[in-house]
Design a protein around this motif. Structure first.
Motif, PDB file in Angstrom:
ATOM      1  N   LEU A  39      74.328  24.422   9.052  1.00 13.63           N
ATOM      2  CA  LEU A  39      74.573  25.515   9.985  1.00 13.63           C
ATOM      3  C   LEU A  39      74.290  26.887   9.395  1.00 13.63           C
ATOM      4  O   LEU A  39      74.002  27.841  10.121  1.00 13.63           O
ATOM      5  N   SER A  40      74.361  27.022   8.080  1.00 10.79           N
ATOM      6  CA  SER A  40      74.233  28.346   7.467  1.00 10.79           C
ATOM      7  C   SER A  40      72.825  28.669   6.995  1.00 10.79           C
ATOM      8  O   SER A  40      72.429  29.840   6.985  1.00 10.79           O
ATOM      9  N   SER A  41      72.052  27.669   6.584  1.00  8.78           N
ATOM     10  CA  SER A  41      70.722  27.960   6.055  1.00  8.78           C
ATOM     11  C   SER A  41      69.876  26.695   6.010  1.00  8.78           C
ATOM     12  O   SER A  41      70.365  25.579   6.181  1.00  8.78           O
ATOM     13  N   THR A  42      68.595  26.913   5.741  1.00  6.25           N
ATOM     14  CA  THR A  42      67.614  25.845   5.613  1.00  6.25           C
ATOM     15  C   THR A  42      66.821  26.067   4.335  1.00  6.25           C
ATOM     16  O   THR A  42      66.505  27.204   3.984  1.00  6.25           O
ATOM     17  N   THR A  43      66.497  24.996   3.651  1.00  6.26           N
ATOM     18  CA  THR A  43      65.700  25.076   2.430  1.00  6.26           C
ATOM     19  C   THR A  43      64.325  24.481   2.670  1.00  6.26           C
ATOM     20  O   THR A  43      64.203  23.336   3.123  1.00  6.26           O
ATOM     21  N   LEU A  44      63.283  25.258   2.381  1.00  6.58           N
ATOM     22  CA  LEU A  44      61.901  24.828   2.529  1.00  6.58           C
ATOM     23  C   LEU A  44      61.231  24.784   1.169  1.00  6.58           C
ATOM     24  O   LEU A  44      61.495  25.621   0.305  1.00  6.58           O
ATOM     25  N   ARG A  73      60.489  27.665  -3.431  1.00  3.24           N
ATOM     26  CA  ARG A  73      61.551  27.225  -2.524  1.00  3.24           C
ATOM     27  C   ARG A  73      62.100  28.431  -1.788  1.00  3.24           C
ATOM     28  O   ARG A  73      62.356  29.464  -2.382  1.00  3.24           O
ATOM     29  N   VAL A  74      62.269  28.251  -0.493  1.00  2.00           N
ATOM     30  CA  VAL A  74      62.650  29.361   0.380  1.00  2.00           C
ATOM     31  C   VAL A  74      63.906  28.989   1.143  1.00  2.00           C
ATOM     32  O   VAL A  74      64.016  27.876   1.686  1.00  2.00           O
ATOM     33  N   ARG A  75      64.840  29.934   1.181  1.00  2.00           N
ATOM     34  CA  ARG A  75      66.069  29.760   1.969  1.00  2.00           C
ATOM     35  C   ARG A  75      65.941  30.588   3.238  1.00  2.00           C
ATOM     36  O   ARG A  75      65.700  31.792   3.177  1.00  2.00           O
ATOM     37  N   VAL A  76      66.103  29.936   4.385  1.00  2.00           N
ATOM     38  CA  VAL A  76      65.960  30.581   5.678  1.00  2.00           C
ATOM     39  C   VAL A  76      67.297  30.537   6.403  1.00  2.00           C
ATOM     40  O   VAL A  76      67.918  29.480   6.505  1.00  2.00           O
ATOM     41  N   THR A  77      67.753  31.681   6.908  1.00  2.00           N
ATOM     42  CA  THR A  77      68.992  31.735   7.667  1.00  2.00           C
ATOM     43  C   THR A  77      68.678  31.725   9.167  1.00  2.00           C
ATOM     44  O   THR A  77      67.544  32.008   9.574  1.00  2.00           O
ATOM     45  N   PRO A  78      69.649  31.394  10.017  1.00  2.00           N
ATOM     46  CA  PRO A  78      69.361  31.258  11.452  1.00  2.00           C
ATOM     47  C   PRO A  78      68.810  32.514  12.108  1.00  2.00           C
ATOM     48  O   PRO A  78      68.159  32.419  13.151  1.00  2.00           O
ATOM     49  N   ASP A  79      69.040  33.696  11.524  1.00  2.00           N
ATOM     50  CA  ASP A  79      68.493  34.922  12.115  1.00  2.00           C
ATOM     51  C   ASP A  79      67.060  35.184  11.681  1.00  2.00           C
ATOM     52  O   ASP A  79      66.465  36.192  12.063  1.00  2.00           O
ATOM     53  N   GLY A  80      66.483  34.289  10.872  1.00  2.00           N
ATOM     54  CA  GLY A  80      65.079  34.407  10.494  1.00  2.00           C
ATOM     55  C   GLY A  80      64.815  35.020   9.140  1.00  2.00           C
ATOM     56  O   GLY A  80      63.669  35.046   8.697  1.00  2.00           O
ATOM     57  N   ALA A  81      65.840  35.513   8.450  1.00  2.00           N
ATOM     58  CA  ALA A  81      65.628  36.109   7.129  1.00  2.00           C
ATOM     59  C   ALA A  81      65.264  35.026   6.113  1.00  2.00           C
ATOM     60  O   ALA A  81      65.765  33.903   6.164  1.00  2.00           O
ATOM     61  N   MET A  82      64.364  35.381   5.166  1.00  2.00           N
ATOM     62  CA  MET A  82      63.910  34.453   4.140  1.00  2.00           C
ATOM     63  C   MET A  82      64.188  35.019   2.758  1.00  2.00           C
ATOM     64  O   MET A  82      64.028  36.224   2.529  1.00  2.00           O
ATOM     65  N   LEU A  93      52.528  34.197  -2.307  1.00  2.00           N
ATOM     66  CA  LEU A  93      53.266  33.471  -1.278  1.00  2.00           C
ATOM     67  C   LEU A  93      54.720  33.880  -1.300  1.00  2.00           C
ATOM     68  O   LEU A  93      55.351  34.056  -0.256  1.00  2.00           O
ATOM     69  N   GLY A  94      55.288  34.051  -2.490  1.00  2.00           N
ATOM     70  CA  GLY A  94      56.682  34.447  -2.590  1.00  2.00           C
ATOM     71  C   GLY A  94      56.927  35.795  -1.946  1.00  2.00           C
ATOM     72  O   GLY A  94      57.900  35.994  -1.222  1.00  2.00           O
ATOM     73  N   ALA A  95      56.028  36.755  -2.190  1.00  2.00           N
ATOM     74  CA  ALA A  95      56.195  38.080  -1.602  1.00  2.00           C
ATOM     75  C   ALA A  95      56.043  38.035  -0.086  1.00  2.00           C
ATOM     76  O   ALA A  95      56.745  38.737   0.648  1.00  2.00           O
ATOM     77  N   THR A  96      55.125  37.194   0.415  1.00  2.00           N
ATOM     78  CA  THR A  96      54.931  37.083   1.859  1.00  2.00           C
ATOM     79  C   THR A  96      56.172  36.542   2.532  1.00  2.00           C
ATOM     80  O   THR A  96      56.642  37.080   3.543  1.00  2.00           O
ATOM     81  N   MET A 110      60.173  38.636   4.873  1.00  2.00           N
ATOM     82  CA  MET A 110      60.630  38.384   6.229  1.00  2.00           C
ATOM     83  C   MET A 110      62.095  38.760   6.343  1.00  2.00           C
ATOM     84  O   MET A 110      62.963  38.088   5.778  1.00  2.00           O
ATOM     85  N   PRO A 111      62.427  39.837   7.064  1.00  2.00           N
ATOM     86  CA  PRO A 111      63.828  40.231   7.227  1.00  2.00           C
ATOM     87  C   PRO A 111      64.473  39.460   8.371  1.00  2.00           C
ATOM     88  O   PRO A 111      63.829  38.640   9.040  1.00  2.00           O
ATOM     89  N   ALA A 112      65.751  39.717   8.601  1.00  2.00           N
ATOM     90  CA  ALA A 112      66.444  39.134   9.750  1.00  2.00           C
ATOM     91  C   ALA A 112      65.950  39.827  11.012  1.00  2.00           C
ATOM     92  O   ALA A 112      66.160  41.020  11.191  1.00  2.00           O
TER      93      ALA A 112
END
Length: 305
Positions: free
Chosen positions: A109-114, A147-156, A168-171, A175-177
């Motif tokens: 519910l809090s985040s996603t790992t890509l 590895r990227v952590r994404v929150t439900p509001d779209g922030a990475m 790729l990391g900077a791109t 991405m803000p919320a």
């Protein structure tokens, strides 16, 4: 670039996509095991020219419009035309195309790992009059993944990227919320702060924070696709650490764009952004050079399939 759903949760039906009395939720949360394929195209245009100063001298006590505290405004004079320009004699263009894919490793519910992997990257740089084919850039074997952590509001947020994965990391880290906290109806608006990318321009870095307005423009395909527009302005008056003491930098610009959120996949599948910035660099009292006007335009499109 975002998805929806918890591990083990039933698939969201097309019927559940329809807007309720309180509106629709706009969130991202991927399903573990999904693969997201990204194509990013980015063009950066830069130019500079000498001009007459449109700002008061440092130490005059005047603000960005030339008005002293408690005093009257100075005589009206032409101010710089901030924004896109059609004729730029010294226009330099950089074009970047990147392909990448991301595997969804974990989600709650809090985040996603890509696990994001760069597949290929090509770039071309030159003047606006030149035509050339982009050249493929070498990708280090140990720097293609982050590895990227994404929150439900779209922030990475990128976790400890290796040195070779900086692009790729900077791109992804930029991405803000973007998405709202509450349910939205068509026509509703919300605001977010977006940090402009920091780019070196003639000895200093153009950056800043833009207060951006978003609007849910429409819902299509029975509520599956949410079409969102955004616009904002940047205006800053101050100094830059990279420049000599007394140098004044006035920056103004705009950001506008659109994005499409696939609510069934819960991922932003298309995003287009145009950023126009102009900075006027006025030398300090010890300098004899005329002020420099610097133009910057960034056009970016990201598509996910």
């Amino acid at each position: 670039m975002f998805l929806f759903m918890l591990v083990g949760a039933p698939r969201v039906s097309a019927q559940s996509m329809r807007a309720g009395p309180d509106g629709v939720t706009l969130i991202v949360r991927p399903r573990v095991g999904d693969t997201l394929r990204l194509q990013m195209e980015q063009t950066i245009e830069m130019s500079g020219r000498r001009t007459e100063s449109s700002v008061p001298a440092v130490g005059s006590g005047a603000g960005i419009d030339g008005r002293r505290a408690g005093g009257s405004a100075p005589p009206v004079r032409k101010s710089p035309e901030y924004g896109p320009r059609r004729a730029r004699a010294s226009l330099r263009v950089t074009k970047l195309v990147m392909y990448a894919h991301s595997l969804v490793e974990a989600s709650d519910l809090s985040s996603t790992t890509l696990l994001a992997t760069t597949d290929s990257m090509s770039m071309w740089a030159g003047t606006a009059a030149e035509t050339a084919r982009p050249e493929m850039l070498p990708l280090p074997a140990d720097g293609r993944q982050v590895r990227v952590r994404v929150t439900p509001d779209g922030a990475m947020r990128v976790s400890d990227p290796p040195p070779g994965a900086m692009e790729l990391g900077a791109t992804l880290a930029s991405m803000p919320a973007l998405l709202p906290d509450n349910a939205m109806r068509v026509g509703d608006r919300w605001e977010r702060d977006i940090v402009l990318p920091s780019l070196p321009l003639s000895g200093y870095r153009a950056d800043g924070v833009v207060r951006t307005r978003f609007r849910l423009d429409s819902l299509t395909q029975g509520g599956r696709n949410a079409w969102i527009s955004m616009d904002g302005e940047l205006r800053r008056d101050g100094a830059a650490r990279e420049l000599p003491a007394g140098t004044r930098v006035v920056t103004a610009g705009t950001v506008r764009g659109t994005m499409v959120l696939d609510r069934l996949r819960a991922w932003i599948v298309d995003a287009r952004t145009v950023i126009d910035v102009q900075s006027e660099v006025t030398p300090g009292p010890a300098e004899v050079a005329r002020p420099m006007l610097l133009d910057l335009r960034i056009v970016q499109r990201i598509r996910i399939r």
